[in-house]
Scaffold this motif. Structure first.
Motif, PDB file in Angstrom:
ATOM      1  N   LEU A   1       0.830  -1.206   0.000  1.00 49.73           N
ATOM      2  CA  LEU A   1       0.000   0.000   0.000  1.00 49.73           C
ATOM      3  C   LEU A   1       0.863   1.255   0.000  1.00 49.73           C
ATOM      4  N   LEU A   2       1.935   1.239   0.772  1.00 46.90           N
ATOM      5  CA  LEU A   2       2.865   2.370   0.780  1.00 46.90           C
ATOM      6  C   LEU A   2       3.453   2.602  -0.604  1.00 46.90           C
ATOM      7  N   ARG A   3       3.891   1.528  -1.224  1.00 43.71           N
ATOM      8  CA  ARG A   3       4.487   1.631  -2.554  1.00 43.71           C
ATOM      9  C   ARG A   3       3.485   2.246  -3.529  1.00 43.71           C
ATOM     10  N   THR A   4       2.253   1.755  -3.495  1.00 41.17           N
ATOM     11  CA  THR A   4       1.228   2.258  -4.403  1.00 41.17           C
ATOM     12  C   THR A   4       0.968   3.744  -4.188  1.00 41.17           C
ATOM     13  N   GLU A   5       0.764   4.151  -2.939  1.00 40.54           N
ATOM     14  CA  GLU A   5       0.407   5.537  -2.647  1.00 40.54           C
ATOM     15  C   GLU A   5       1.597   6.497  -2.739  1.00 40.54           C
TER      16      GLU A   5
ATOM     17  N   LYS B   1       1.460   6.426  -7.053  1.00 37.16           N
ATOM     18  CA  LYS B   1       0.353   7.360  -7.241  1.00 37.16           C
ATOM     19  C   LYS B   1       0.758   8.823  -7.033  1.00 37.16           C
ATOM     20  N   HIS B   2       1.383   9.128  -5.902  1.00 37.41           N
ATOM     21  CA  HIS B   2       1.697  10.522  -5.575  1.00 37.41           C
ATOM     22  C   HIS B   2       3.138  10.917  -5.902  1.00 37.41           C
ATOM     23  N   ARG B   3       3.966   9.947  -6.205  1.00 39.01           N
ATOM     24  CA  ARG B   3       5.366  10.178  -6.587  1.00 39.01           C
ATOM     25  C   ARG B   3       6.104  11.095  -5.593  1.00 39.01           C
ATOM     26  N   LEU B   4       5.939  10.763  -4.318  1.00 37.38           N
ATOM     27  CA  LEU B   4       6.597  11.552  -3.279  1.00 37.38           C
ATOM     28  C   LEU B   4       8.067  11.184  -3.131  1.00 37.38           C
ATOM     29  N   MET B   5       8.408   9.956  -3.550  1.00 38.43           N
ATOM     30  CA  MET B   5       9.797   9.513  -3.494  1.00 38.43           C
ATOM     31  C   MET B   5       9.958   8.286  -4.377  1.00 38.43           C
ATOM     32  N   GLU B   6      11.201   7.919  -4.612  1.00 36.97           N
ATOM     33  CA  GLU B   6      11.507   6.716  -5.387  1.00 36.97           C
ATOM     34  C   GLU B   6      11.352   5.482  -4.503  1.00 36.97           C
ATOM     35  N   GLU B   7      11.175   4.334  -5.128  1.00 43.93           N
ATOM     36  CA  GLU B   7      10.973   3.098  -4.372  1.00 43.93           C
ATOM     37  C   GLU B   7      12.175   2.752  -3.501  1.00 43.93           C
TER      38      GLU B   7
END
Length: 180
Positions: free
Chosen positions: A27-31, A35-41
């Motif tokens: 869920l963290l990865r998705t959001e 989805k929000h592109r707040l940081m890289e994986e």
């Protein structure tokens, strides 16, 4: 992203995270990443690893760190509240209602199904992490060492992370020494 958006995003993650910190990672990865592109994986995985090593609940640690990175102290507070509120609300409701139904066989079946689902979610995360991060021989050595320490010697997570970090450093130094 506003602090209110952070609160809502982590409220959603907290609302649908069954099984603790490991089950939260998809869920963290998705959001946060997709989805929000707040940081890289990779950065999220680093934050997740730090959250695992620091005292407290992984989910709260990660939410606090991501919120702080995005909007400072206020972002950390809002993201943390967003993560906590669903559990607080649900546990309060469950505690008041479910105590009368805990021995109901349908409720037991539902919980059994949820537990199996959580195992599947965790297995998916482990496979994905393995596929993306365990590529070199040194990575595989560290992975096997960590599994052995965890499964056969019951070493705590904090020590496994420290031993893995020292092993990675040692193996990189060994490679560097051999190149000379």
């Amino acid at each position: 992203m506003s602090v209110f958006s952070l609160l809502i995003m982590f409220f959603k993650i907290g609302l649908f995270t069954f099984g603790g910190g490991y089950a939260m990672l998809p869920l963290l990865r998705t959001e946060v990443v997709n989805k929000h592109r707040l940081m890289e994986e990779d950065e999220l995985l680093d934050i997740y690893a730090i959250g695992q090593c620091t005292p407290g609940i992984i989910a709260i640690n990660v939410a606090t760190f991501v919120g702080y990175k995005q909007k400072g102290v206020l972002g950390a507070i809002c993201a943390t509240l967003g993560m906590i509120l669903p559990s607080l609300i649900i546990i309060t409701l469950v505690a008041t209602i479910l105590k009368n139904y805990m021995h109901n066989r349908y409720v037991s079946y539902a919980f059994a199904g949820i537990r199996v689902c959580v195992v599947a979610l965790i297995a998916d995360v482990v496979y994905d992490l393995w596929r993306k991060n365990v590529k070199l021989l040194s990575d595989k050595i560290i992975f096997v060492l960590a599994v052995l320490l965890l499964v056969f010697f019951n070493v705590g997570a904090m020590w496994i992370v420290i031993i893995s970090a020292v092993t990675a450093w040692g193996l990189s130094e060994l490679k560097r020494y051999k190149r000379k």
